[in-house]
Enzyme design. Structure first.
Site, PDB file in Angstrom:
ATOM      1  N   ASP A 114      76.253 194.085  59.176  1.00 29.27           N
ATOM      2  CA  ASP A 114      77.429 194.848  58.737  1.00 29.27           C
ATOM      3  C   ASP A 114      77.085 195.986  57.795  1.00 29.27           C
ATOM      4  O   ASP A 114      77.927 196.833  57.528  1.00 29.27           O
ATOM      5  CB  ASP A 114      78.419 193.909  58.032  1.00 29.27           C
ATOM      6  CG  ASP A 114      77.894 193.420  56.691  1.00 29.27           C
ATOM      7  OD1 ASP A 114      78.507 193.726  55.661  1.00 29.27           O
ATOM      8  OD2 ASP A 114      76.857 192.733  56.673  1.00 29.27           O
ATOM      9  N   ASP A 130      71.959 189.414  60.465  1.00 30.24           N
ATOM     10  CA  ASP A 130      72.301 189.264  59.063  1.00 30.24           C
ATOM     11  C   ASP A 130      73.263 188.083  58.968  1.00 30.24           C
ATOM     12  O   ASP A 130      73.943 187.739  59.939  1.00 30.24           O
ATOM     13  CB  ASP A 130      72.964 190.561  58.580  1.00 30.24           C
ATOM     14  CG  ASP A 130      73.530 190.443  57.186  1.00 30.24           C
ATOM     15  OD1 ASP A 130      72.775 190.065  56.278  1.00 30.24           O
ATOM     16  OD2 ASP A 130      74.733 190.728  57.017  1.00 30.24           O
ATOM     17  N   LEU A 131      73.344 187.454  57.790  1.00 32.73           N
ATOM     18  CA  LEU A 131      74.253 186.321  57.617  1.00 32.73           C
ATOM     19  C   LEU A 131      75.552 186.723  56.911  1.00 32.73           C
ATOM     20  O   LEU A 131      76.611 186.780  57.518  1.00 32.73           O
ATOM     21  CB  LEU A 131      73.564 185.202  56.825  1.00 32.73           C
ATOM     22  CG  LEU A 131      72.412 184.474  57.512  1.00 32.73           C
ATOM     23  CD1 LEU A 131      71.800 183.439  56.571  1.00 32.73           C
ATOM     24  CD2 LEU A 131      72.890 183.790  58.790  1.00 32.73           C
ATOM     25  N   ASP A 132      75.455 187.011  55.599  1.00 34.88           N
ATOM     26  CA  ASP A 132      76.649 187.239  54.780  1.00 34.88           C
ATOM     27  C   ASP A 132      77.470 188.415  55.282  1.00 34.88           C
ATOM     28  O   ASP A 132      76.953 189.526  55.435  1.00 34.88           O
ATOM     29  CB  ASP A 132      76.250 187.486  53.328  1.00 34.88           C
ATOM     30  CG  ASP A 132      75.591 186.274  52.692  1.00 34.88           C
ATOM     31  OD1 ASP A 132      75.754 185.163  53.223  1.00 34.88           O
ATOM     32  OD2 ASP A 132      74.919 186.447  51.655  1.00 34.88           O
TER      33      ASP A 132
END
Length: 238
Positions: free
Chosen positions: A188, A16-18
Protein backbone atom coordinates in the site's frame (compact mmCIF):
# COMPACT_ATOMS: atom_id res chain seq x y z
CA UNK A 1 -7.31 -2.98 -12.00
CA UNK A 2 -5.28 -0.27 -13.75
CA UNK A 3 -2.26 -1.37 -15.76
CA UNK A 4 0.61 1.13 -16.04
CA UNK A 5 3.31 -1.27 -17.23
CA UNK A 6 2.77 -4.63 -18.92
CA UNK A 7 3.22 -7.54 -16.54
CA UNK A 8 5.94 -10.00 -17.46
CA UNK A 9 6.32 -13.64 -16.46
CA UNK A 10 4.96 -14.06 -12.95
CA UNK A 11 6.41 -16.85 -10.80
CA UNK A 12 5.78 -15.64 -7.23
CA UNK A 13 4.28 -12.81 -5.18
CA UNK A 14 5.53 -10.95 -2.13
CA UNK A 15 3.23 -9.03 0.19
CA UNK A 16 3.52 -6.19 2.63
CA UNK A 17 1.50 -6.96 5.78
CA UNK A 18 0.29 -3.87 7.69
CA UNK A 19 -2.56 -2.05 5.93
CA UNK A 20 -2.11 -4.13 2.78
CA UNK A 21 -3.74 -7.30 4.11
CA UNK A 22 -5.72 -5.77 7.00
CA UNK A 23 -6.44 -2.45 8.70
CA UNK A 24 -3.51 -1.91 11.04
CA UNK A 25 -4.68 1.30 12.74
CA UNK A 26 -7.07 -0.18 15.36
CA UNK A 27 -4.58 -2.73 16.66
CA UNK A 28 -1.83 -0.13 16.89
CA UNK A 29 -4.04 2.20 18.92
CA UNK A 30 -5.07 -0.60 21.29
CA UNK A 31 -1.53 -1.94 21.59
CA UNK A 32 -0.09 1.46 22.48
CA UNK A 33 -2.80 1.95 25.10
CA UNK A 34 -2.27 -1.46 26.68
CA UNK A 35 1.51 -1.08 26.56
CA UNK A 36 1.35 2.20 28.47
CA UNK A 37 -1.02 0.68 31.03
CA UNK A 38 1.46 -2.15 31.56
CA UNK A 39 4.40 0.21 32.02
CA UNK A 40 2.49 2.46 34.44
CA UNK A 41 1.81 -0.57 36.59
CA UNK A 42 5.27 -2.03 36.31
CA UNK A 43 7.11 0.44 38.54
CA UNK A 44 5.81 3.14 40.93
CA UNK A 45 7.91 5.81 39.26
CA UNK A 46 6.19 5.07 35.95
CA UNK A 47 2.68 5.53 37.34
CA UNK A 48 2.15 8.90 35.65
CA UNK A 49 4.33 8.40 32.57
CA UNK A 50 2.92 9.41 29.18
CA UNK A 51 3.60 7.85 25.79
CA UNK A 52 5.39 11.01 24.70
CA UNK A 53 8.17 10.20 27.17
CA UNK A 54 9.03 6.99 25.34
CA UNK A 55 8.71 8.71 21.98
CA UNK A 56 11.39 11.13 23.18
CA UNK A 57 13.58 8.22 24.24
CA UNK A 58 13.15 6.61 20.82
CA UNK A 59 14.12 9.89 19.15
CA UNK A 60 17.18 10.10 21.38
CA UNK A 61 18.20 6.55 20.51
CA UNK A 62 17.81 7.20 16.80
CA UNK A 63 19.95 10.31 17.06
CA UNK A 64 22.65 8.17 18.66
CA UNK A 65 22.17 5.27 16.25
CA UNK A 66 20.47 6.39 13.00
CA UNK A 67 20.13 2.82 11.74
CA UNK A 68 18.14 1.58 14.73
CA UNK A 69 14.83 2.20 12.98
CA UNK A 70 15.39 -0.82 10.75
CA UNK A 71 14.45 -3.06 13.70
CA UNK A 72 11.34 -1.59 15.31
CA UNK A 73 11.16 -4.29 17.99
CA UNK A 74 14.71 -3.76 19.16
CA UNK A 75 14.20 0.00 19.01
CA UNK A 76 11.20 -0.23 21.31
CA UNK A 77 13.03 -2.62 23.68
CA UNK A 78 15.95 -0.24 23.99
CA UNK A 79 13.66 2.71 24.69
CA UNK A 80 12.01 0.86 27.58
CA UNK A 81 15.40 -0.30 28.86
CA UNK A 82 16.75 3.24 28.75
CA UNK A 83 13.71 4.61 30.54
CA UNK A 84 14.02 2.05 33.33
CA UNK A 85 17.74 2.58 33.85
CA UNK A 86 17.11 6.32 34.17
CA UNK A 87 14.70 5.53 36.99
CA UNK A 88 17.59 3.91 38.81
CA UNK A 89 17.04 0.25 37.95
CA UNK A 90 20.11 -1.89 37.37
CA UNK A 91 20.94 -3.08 33.87
CA UNK A 92 19.67 -6.57 34.72
CA UNK A 93 16.44 -5.19 36.19
CA UNK A 94 15.90 -2.90 33.21
CA UNK A 95 16.54 -5.79 30.80
CA UNK A 96 13.97 -7.93 32.61
CA UNK A 97 11.49 -5.07 32.54
CA UNK A 98 12.06 -4.47 28.83
CA UNK A 99 11.63 -8.19 28.12
CA UNK A 100 8.35 -8.29 30.03
CA UNK A 101 7.11 -5.10 28.37
CA UNK A 102 7.88 -6.47 24.91
CA UNK A 103 6.19 -9.80 25.68
CA UNK A 104 3.09 -7.86 26.72
CA UNK A 105 3.39 -5.68 23.61
CA UNK A 106 3.61 -8.76 21.35
CA UNK A 107 0.40 -10.21 22.79
CA UNK A 108 -1.59 -7.14 21.77
CA UNK A 109 0.31 -6.31 18.57
CA UNK A 110 -0.90 -9.38 16.75
CA UNK A 111 -4.56 -9.31 17.83
CA UNK A 112 -5.49 -8.42 14.29
CA UNK A 113 -8.85 -8.96 12.62
CA UNK A 114 -8.16 -10.23 9.12
CA UNK A 115 -10.96 -9.79 6.55
CA UNK A 116 -12.31 -12.98 5.01
CA UNK A 117 -11.49 -11.46 1.61
CA UNK A 118 -7.81 -11.54 2.54
CA UNK A 119 -7.97 -15.22 3.48
CA UNK A 120 -9.85 -16.11 0.31
CA UNK A 121 -7.49 -14.15 -1.93
CA UNK A 122 -4.27 -15.46 -0.38
CA UNK A 123 -5.57 -19.02 -0.45
CA UNK A 124 -6.38 -18.75 -4.15
CA UNK A 125 -3.04 -17.15 -5.02
CA UNK A 126 -1.03 -19.60 -2.90
CA UNK A 127 -2.59 -22.49 -4.80
CA UNK A 128 -0.80 -21.25 -7.93
CA UNK A 129 2.28 -19.31 -6.80
CA UNK A 130 4.58 -19.26 -3.77
CA UNK A 131 3.95 -16.25 -1.54
CA UNK A 132 6.34 -14.42 0.81
CA UNK A 133 5.56 -11.70 3.36
CA UNK A 134 7.96 -8.75 3.49
CA UNK A 135 7.34 -6.32 6.35
CA UNK A 136 8.93 -3.39 8.14
CA UNK A 137 6.70 -4.09 11.13
CA UNK A 138 6.57 -6.62 13.93
CA UNK A 139 3.17 -8.27 13.62
CA UNK A 140 3.32 -12.08 13.69
CA UNK A 141 1.17 -13.66 10.93
CA UNK A 142 1.14 -16.95 12.84
CA UNK A 143 -0.81 -15.23 15.62
CA UNK A 144 -3.64 -14.10 13.34
CA UNK A 145 -3.97 -16.96 10.90
CA UNK A 146 -1.97 -15.86 7.86
CA UNK A 147 1.31 -17.76 8.19
CA UNK A 148 0.13 -20.87 6.32
CA UNK A 149 -0.18 -18.90 3.08
CA UNK A 150 3.47 -17.82 3.07
CA UNK A 151 6.64 -19.71 2.27
CA UNK A 152 8.39 -17.42 4.76
CA UNK A 153 8.01 -14.06 6.54
CA UNK A 154 10.83 -11.53 6.21
CA UNK A 155 11.11 -8.72 8.75
CA UNK A 156 13.31 -5.65 8.70
CA UNK A 157 16.03 -5.88 11.29
CA UNK A 158 16.54 -9.66 11.46
CA UNK A 159 16.39 -9.98 7.66
CA UNK A 160 17.92 -6.72 6.50
CA UNK A 161 17.27 -3.03 6.30
CA UNK A 162 13.72 -1.72 6.12
CA UNK A 163 11.98 -1.17 2.81
CA UNK A 164 12.53 0.69 0.50
CA UNK A 165 16.08 -0.66 0.88
CA UNK A 166 16.55 -3.68 -1.33
CA UNK A 167 17.78 -6.16 1.30
CA UNK A 168 14.56 -8.05 1.94
CA UNK A 169 13.48 -7.97 -1.70
CA UNK A 170 16.74 -9.62 -2.73
CA UNK A 171 16.47 -12.11 0.14
CA UNK A 172 12.95 -13.04 -0.95
CA UNK A 173 14.23 -13.74 -4.46
CA UNK A 174 17.00 -15.94 -3.05
CA UNK A 175 14.56 -17.78 -0.81
CA UNK A 176 12.29 -18.40 -3.78
CA UNK A 177 15.22 -19.17 -6.09
CA UNK A 178 13.75 -16.83 -8.68
CA UNK A 179 14.96 -13.77 -10.57
CA UNK A 180 13.60 -10.50 -9.21
CA UNK A 181 11.76 -9.63 -12.40
CA UNK A 182 9.52 -12.70 -12.06
CA UNK A 183 8.20 -11.57 -8.65
CA UNK A 184 5.26 -9.21 -8.11
CA UNK A 185 5.36 -7.25 -4.86
CA UNK A 186 2.02 -6.04 -3.46
CA UNK A 187 1.82 -3.17 -1.00
CA UNK A 188 0.00 0.00 0.00
CA UNK A 189 2.96 2.36 0.39
CA UNK A 190 4.21 4.19 -2.69
CA UNK A 191 7.70 4.63 -1.26
CA UNK A 192 8.54 1.49 0.67
CA UNK A 193 6.53 -0.92 -1.48
CA UNK A 194 6.23 0.52 -4.97
CA UNK A 195 9.44 2.52 -5.38
CA UNK A 196 11.44 0.02 -3.35
CA UNK A 197 10.40 -3.02 -5.37
CA UNK A 198 10.55 -1.34 -8.78
CA UNK A 199 14.04 0.04 -8.18
CA UNK A 200 15.41 -3.39 -7.36
CA UNK A 201 13.93 -4.94 -10.49
CA UNK A 202 10.69 -6.48 -9.28
CA UNK A 203 7.21 -6.00 -10.66
CA UNK A 204 4.96 -3.95 -8.41
CA UNK A 205 1.29 -3.74 -7.48
CA UNK A 206 -0.02 -0.73 -5.55
CA UNK A 207 -3.14 -1.34 -3.51
CA UNK A 208 -4.84 2.05 -3.40
CA UNK A 209 -6.89 1.91 -0.22
CA UNK A 210 -7.77 5.61 0.11
CA UNK A 211 -8.97 6.43 -3.40
CA UNK A 212 -5.80 8.40 -4.06
CA UNK A 213 -4.89 9.78 -7.47
CA UNK A 214 -1.46 8.45 -8.39
CA UNK A 215 -0.80 11.48 -10.60
CA UNK A 216 -1.37 13.89 -7.69
CA UNK A 217 0.14 12.12 -4.66
CA UNK A 218 3.41 13.73 -3.62
CA UNK A 219 5.23 10.52 -2.67
CA UNK A 220 4.48 8.86 -6.02
CA UNK A 221 8.02 8.45 -7.33
CA UNK A 222 7.75 5.48 -9.68
CA UNK A 223 4.79 3.96 -11.46
CA UNK A 224 3.72 0.52 -10.26
CA UNK A 225 2.99 -2.08 -12.89
CA UNK A 226 -0.63 -2.32 -11.74
CA UNK A 227 -2.96 -0.56 -9.33
CA UNK A 228 -5.85 -2.18 -7.48
CA UNK A 229 -8.32 -0.86 -4.93
CA UNK A 230 -9.07 -4.15 -3.19
CA UNK A 231 -7.00 -7.25 -2.60
CA UNK A 232 -9.48 -9.59 -4.29
CA UNK A 233 -8.69 -7.92 -7.64
CA UNK A 234 -5.48 -9.96 -7.70
CA UNK A 235 -7.47 -13.08 -8.47
CA UNK A 236 -7.87 -11.65 -11.98
CA UNK A 237 -4.26 -12.71 -12.51
CA UNK A 238 -5.13 -16.37 -12.02
Amino acid sequence: MIVYRPLQTLSALTFDLDDTLYDNAPVIRRTELESMNFLRGYHPLLAEVESGHFQQLRAELRQQDPEIYHDVTQWRWRAVHLGLTRLGLSDAEASQGADEAMAHFAQWRSRIEVPQETHDTLKALAARWPLVAVTNGNADPAAFGLSDYFECVLRSGPHGRAKPYEDMYHLAARQLNLPLHEILHVGDDLTTDVAGSVRCGMQSCWINLREGNLMKIRDARLLPHIEISRLASLTALL
